[in-house]
Design a protein around this motif. Sequence first.
Motif, mmCIF file in Angstrom:
data_model
loop_
_atom_site.group_PDB
_atom_site.id
_atom_site.type_symbol
_atom_site.label_atom_id
_atom_site.label_comp_id
_atom_site.label_asym_id
_atom_site.label_seq_id
_atom_site.Cartn_x
_atom_site.Cartn_y
_atom_site.Cartn_z
ATOM 1 N N VAL A 1 0.818 -1.356 -0.304
ATOM 2 C CA VAL A 1 -0.163 0.403 -0.064
ATOM 3 C C VAL A 1 0.719 1.277 -0.070
ATOM 4 O O VAL A 1 0.904 2.572 -0.513
ATOM 5 C CB VAL A 1 -1.043 -0.224 1.131
ATOM 6 C CG1 VAL A 1 -1.360 1.242 1.519
ATOM 7 C CG2 VAL A 1 -2.281 -1.566 0.731
ATOM 8 N N ILE B 1 -5.032 1.333 5.869
ATOM 9 C CA ILE B 1 -5.859 -0.093 6.049
ATOM 10 C C ILE B 1 -6.716 0.326 7.224
ATOM 11 O O ILE B 1 -7.563 -0.710 7.219
ATOM 12 C CB ILE B 1 -4.512 -0.949 6.460
ATOM 13 C CG1 ILE B 1 -3.712 -1.223 5.030
ATOM 14 C CG2 ILE B 1 -4.641 -2.312 6.576
ATOM 15 C CD1 ILE B 1 -2.517 -1.397 4.653
ATOM 16 N N VAL C 1 -9.076 -0.470 2.345
ATOM 17 C CA VAL C 1 -7.978 -0.939 1.432
ATOM 18 C C VAL C 1 -8.730 -2.936 1.816
ATOM 19 O O VAL C 1 -8.952 -3.383 3.145
ATOM 20 C CB VAL C 1 -6.262 -1.079 2.478
ATOM 21 C CG1 VAL C 1 -5.992 -2.475 0.989
ATOM 22 C CG2 VAL C 1 -6.051 0.224 1.365
ATOM 23 N N ILE D 1 -7.533 0.148 -3.229
ATOM 24 C CA ILE D 1 -8.104 0.589 -2.682
ATOM 25 C C ILE D 1 -8.339 2.140 -2.614
ATOM 26 O O ILE D 1 -7.948 2.716 -3.889
ATOM 27 C CB ILE D 1 -6.009 1.866 -2.671
ATOM 28 C CG1 ILE D 1 -4.951 0.437 -2.183
ATOM 29 C CG2 ILE D 1 -5.006 2.390 -1.651
ATOM 30 C CD1 ILE D 1 -3.372 0.278 -3.033
#
Length: 246
Positions: free
Chosen positions: A176, A191, A196, A218
Amino acid sequence: MAAVRTDDDRLLLSRAYDAIELAAVRHRPTFLGFLNEHERMFLRDHLPHDADICWFGGYEDAVRVMLGASADEGDFPVTTIAIRYPEAYPLTHRDVLGALMSLLITRESIGDILTEDGRAVVFVRDEVASTILSELRLIGRVGVSVSVGDPVDLPVRADVDELTLTLPSLRLDAFVAALTGLSREKASRLIRSQLVAVDHVIEVNGAKPLHPGHTITIRKYGKFVFTDDLGLTRKGRRRVAVRHFR
């Protein structure tokens, strides 16, 4: 195995079991309509691993696919439709989908829609092909011609980028951070904020290890598919190949 979370998931799972049972009883293939990525992943995780099923969407690497019970690829009731229009009018996926659904065709009867200048190729269930061929004459205000298409001669997707990344590890938070250009701390915050998903399921564990084939979504950044682990660099970092769907 993840829990069944929604009534829609329960209904989908029940329909899949019904299709498998019906195919076994009748000794002929049975199909579910085109499934999105979440639905496909959900069924993959919840159906028995030895179930006699396969997936096909009309061409290799299709995103929306049908489930076939006791079926081979040649059995699937999928028709390829080619739509042509003047290149001066760039039509989008949304334009084409809206025109098809205005013909009272359900979403599960429509697979992938691939577009390029002057042409779109659509994969549909056989039973709706005649409606499209006989009734689709306009998309918005743009006149179109429609014919049965070639499932091999497909538009080249212009919204996909091939990326090579170097990561400290194959953890989700490392992916990410690299994919967004954010620090590891800010990536972890994304997250934890449930922004996500991995394989279309929200993931809050930044330490989750990823493997080739995983899809990372995302919010506000798009969808990414981890396509290949390219091994270690001289400094011990991981090189990976990723496909970005913009």
